[in-house]
Design a protein around this motif. Structure first.
Motif, PDB file in Angstrom:
ATOM      1  N   THR A 275      30.529  80.777  22.097  1.00 32.83           N
ATOM      2  CA  THR A 275      31.901  80.280  22.206  1.00 32.83           C
ATOM      3  C   THR A 275      31.977  79.059  23.107  1.00 32.83           C
ATOM      4  O   THR A 275      32.775  79.002  24.042  1.00 32.83           O
ATOM      5  CB  THR A 275      32.831  81.386  22.742  1.00 32.83           C
ATOM      6  OG1 THR A 275      32.307  81.889  23.984  1.00 32.83           O
ATOM      7  CG2 THR A 275      32.945  82.511  21.750  1.00 32.83           C
ATOM      8  N   ASP A 277      32.928  75.110  23.870  1.00 31.78           N
ATOM      9  CA  ASP A 277      34.146  74.373  23.524  1.00 31.78           C
ATOM     10  C   ASP A 277      34.040  73.646  22.186  1.00 31.78           C
ATOM     11  O   ASP A 277      35.009  73.588  21.426  1.00 31.78           O
ATOM     12  CB  ASP A 277      34.476  73.363  24.629  1.00 31.78           C
ATOM     13  CG  ASP A 277      34.919  74.038  25.920  1.00 31.78           C
ATOM     14  OD1 ASP A 277      35.257  75.249  25.870  1.00 31.78           O
ATOM     15  OD2 ASP A 277      34.914  73.381  26.980  1.00 31.78           O
ATOM     16  N   ILE A 280      34.813  75.988  19.031  1.00 29.68           N
ATOM     17  CA  ILE A 280      36.086  76.702  18.869  1.00 29.68           C
ATOM     18  C   ILE A 280      37.043  76.031  17.881  1.00 29.68           C
ATOM     19  O   ILE A 280      37.690  76.733  17.080  1.00 29.68           O
ATOM     20  CB  ILE A 280      36.735  76.922  20.252  1.00 29.68           C
ATOM     21  CG1 ILE A 280      35.879  77.913  21.054  1.00 29.68           C
ATOM     22  CG2 ILE A 280      38.163  77.442  20.109  1.00 29.68           C
ATOM     23  CD1 ILE A 280      36.320  78.120  22.472  1.00 29.68           C
ATOM     24  N   LYS A 284      38.953  77.911  14.670  1.00 31.99           N
ATOM     25  CA  LYS A 284      40.404  77.958  14.485  1.00 31.99           C
ATOM     26  C   LYS A 284      40.849  77.352  13.152  1.00 31.99           C
ATOM     27  O   LYS A 284      41.858  77.771  12.582  1.00 31.99           O
ATOM     28  CB  LYS A 284      41.098  77.247  15.649  1.00 31.99           C
ATOM     29  CG  LYS A 284      41.007  78.019  16.967  1.00 31.99           C
ATOM     30  CD  LYS A 284      41.813  77.346  18.063  1.00 31.99           C
ATOM     31  CE  LYS A 284      41.864  78.214  19.308  1.00 31.99           C
ATOM     32  NZ  LYS A 284      42.685  77.626  20.382  1.00 31.99           N
ATOM     33  N   LYS A 330      39.359  83.535  14.749  1.00 30.26           N
ATOM     34  CA  LYS A 330      40.455  82.693  15.217  1.00 30.26           C
ATOM     35  C   LYS A 330      41.599  83.521  15.780  1.00 30.26           C
ATOM     36  O   LYS A 330      42.346  83.043  16.636  1.00 30.26           O
ATOM     37  CB  LYS A 330      40.952  81.780  14.100  1.00 30.26           C
ATOM     38  CG  LYS A 330      41.549  82.482  12.890  1.00 30.26           C
ATOM     39  CD  LYS A 330      41.970  81.465  11.844  1.00 30.26           C
ATOM     40  CE  LYS A 330      42.550  82.118  10.598  1.00 30.26           C
ATOM     41  NZ  LYS A 330      42.935  81.107   9.578  1.00 30.26           N
ATOM     42  N   ASP A 334      41.477  83.165  21.604  1.00 26.80           N
ATOM     43  CA  ASP A 334      42.280  82.744  22.756  1.00 26.80           C
ATOM     44  C   ASP A 334      42.360  83.814  23.835  1.00 26.80           C
ATOM     45  O   ASP A 334      42.760  83.520  24.970  1.00 26.80           O
ATOM     46  CB  ASP A 334      43.700  82.370  22.323  1.00 26.80           C
ATOM     47  CG  ASP A 334      43.744  81.061  21.543  1.00 26.80           C
ATOM     48  OD1 ASP A 334      42.811  80.240  21.737  1.00 26.80           O
ATOM     49  OD2 ASP A 334      44.682  80.871  20.755  1.00 26.80           O
ATOM     50  N   TYR A 335      41.964  85.038  23.504  1.00 25.84           N
ATOM     51  CA  TYR A 335      42.040  86.134  24.471  1.00 25.84           C
ATOM     52  C   TYR A 335      40.669  86.524  25.040  1.00 25.84           C
ATOM     53  O   TYR A 335      40.560  87.454  25.815  1.00 25.84           O
ATOM     54  CB  TYR A 335      42.657  87.377  23.811  1.00 25.84           C
ATOM     55  CG  TYR A 335      44.003  87.083  23.171  1.00 25.84           C
ATOM     56  CD1 TYR A 335      45.158  87.000  23.936  1.00 25.84           C
ATOM     57  CD2 TYR A 335      44.103  86.863  21.801  1.00 25.84           C
ATOM     58  CE1 TYR A 335      46.380  86.711  23.353  1.00 25.84           C
ATOM     59  CE2 TYR A 335      45.311  86.576  21.204  1.00 25.84           C
ATOM     60  CZ  TYR A 335      46.457  86.504  21.985  1.00 25.84           C
ATOM     61  OH  TYR A 335      47.666  86.209  21.409  1.00 25.84           O
TER      62      TYR A 335
END
Length: 340
Positions: A275, A277, A280, A284, A330, A334-335
């Protein structure tokens, strides 16, 4: 409690000198009853000896996978710096075997008590571990495991299971007769890393067991010269049909995914690892359906901590320390928090 002298207890605790079997058992029984734990602060104050550890990992740019590993290493060094821990990083180019080979003579000149190694090049790593074995210098393997070494411990994922899982994730999204791309990063002077090889084996084993009927086409792309990849992929895809998905067994999925985004190819997806940057955005927007993560900062931190405790406290270390295999989509990226 044990009915022996202070000197006998000291010899048992520090594993030095001769102690009778009867006295050894009495002291160990007393230690167990009181749940004795060595006092790291007291020992560090009593000894001014510096514990020096070398870390042998790939060089990196900010945001790369190995930069996150090093964040964990640096965090452990800072946490134990008051206890005379010193960590010296040495770097090699993960796409050039010769850069690792050139480090070995430099390591032999260094004074250290322990070493942490990312064994991306198997033969070169075995040459280094043989030297460390001869010098009785303990070492920990990180990120990739190599059998038949005398490593103190391993911190990383179960690479075979990780690859097997990736095969399951991919197969559930395709038709049994679809063709697949297997992306490899071009390396100088070596084949794939032990980790990548085991991931690929697990991946292929799952597909075989699941009744996959298509073809798997290996394709090599460049991490160092990404401008070459457009030509490589254009040429390759013109000759192949029914290719609906692809996989890469390292953190560079963004390199391949960028081609499909640039060329607006919407009926193709990929699975990748880590994961970072750069990966990502492709997760998404759907070009990457899943990322498989392995908590690199935790690997770095735990490897330094374990080696330091072993060297300073004679503390036993678990031989195999597998990281969780995290599946990111996706909907949950974010969590996700893969830090310590």
């Amino acid at each position: 409690m044990a009915g022996v002298s202070v000197g006998t207890v000291d010899r048992v605790l520090h594993k030095r000198g001769r102690v009778s079997e009867e006295a050894q058992k009495k002291v160990e029984k007393a230690l167990k009853e009181i749940n004795y734990q060595p006092n790291l602060i007291a020992r560090s104050l009593a000894s001014k000896k510096v514990c020096r550890i070398l870390t042998i990992i790939p060089s990196y740019q900010p945001g790369d996978y190995w930069s996150i590993v090093y964040e964990g290493i640096a965090k452990a060094e800072q946490e134990f710096s008051d206890y005379h821990l010193e960590v010296k990083p040495l770097y090699f180019n993960q796409y050039d075997k010769s850069s690792f080979d050139l480090l070995i003579p430099e390591i032999q000149k260094e004074t250290c008590q322990g070493v942490i190694i990312a064994p991306l090049f198997k033969e070169s790593s075995l040459k280094l571990t043989q030297y460390l074995d001869e010098q009785s210098i303990p070492y920990i393997l990180i990120d990739a495991f190599i059998e038949n070494t005398k490593s103190l411990a391993y911190y990383g994922t179960d690479s075979y299971t990780s690859g097997y899982l990736s095969g399951r994730l991919l197969f559930k999204q395709i038709q049994a007769d679809n063709n697949l791309l297997l992306f490899n990063i071009i390396r100088k002077g070596s084949t794939e890393s032990p980790q990548v090889s085991m991931r690929e084996k697990g991946f292929r084993d799952y597909l075989s067991e699941a009744g996959f009927q298509g073809s798997i086409y290996p394709i090599s792309i460049s991490a160092e010269y990404p401008e070459d990849n457009t030509y490589i992929l254009n040429t390759f895809l013109k000759k192949r049909n029914n290719i609906k998905a692809g996989i890469i067994f390292n953190s560079r999925v963004h390199i391949a995914a960028s081609y499909f985004l640039k060329h607006k190819i919407t009926d193709f997806f990929m699975i990748g690892y880590d994961t970072i940057d750069a990966n990502i955005p492709y997760l998404k927007n759907g070009i990457v359906s899943h990322l498989i993560a392995q908590r690199p900062e935790v690997q770095g931190y735990n490897s330094v901590k374990a080696l330091f405790y072993h060297l300073s406290l004679n503390q036993a270390v678990e031989k195999i320390n597998y990281m969780p295999i995290d599946i990111l989509m996706k909907e949950n990226i974010d969590y996700y928090n893969n830090y310590i």
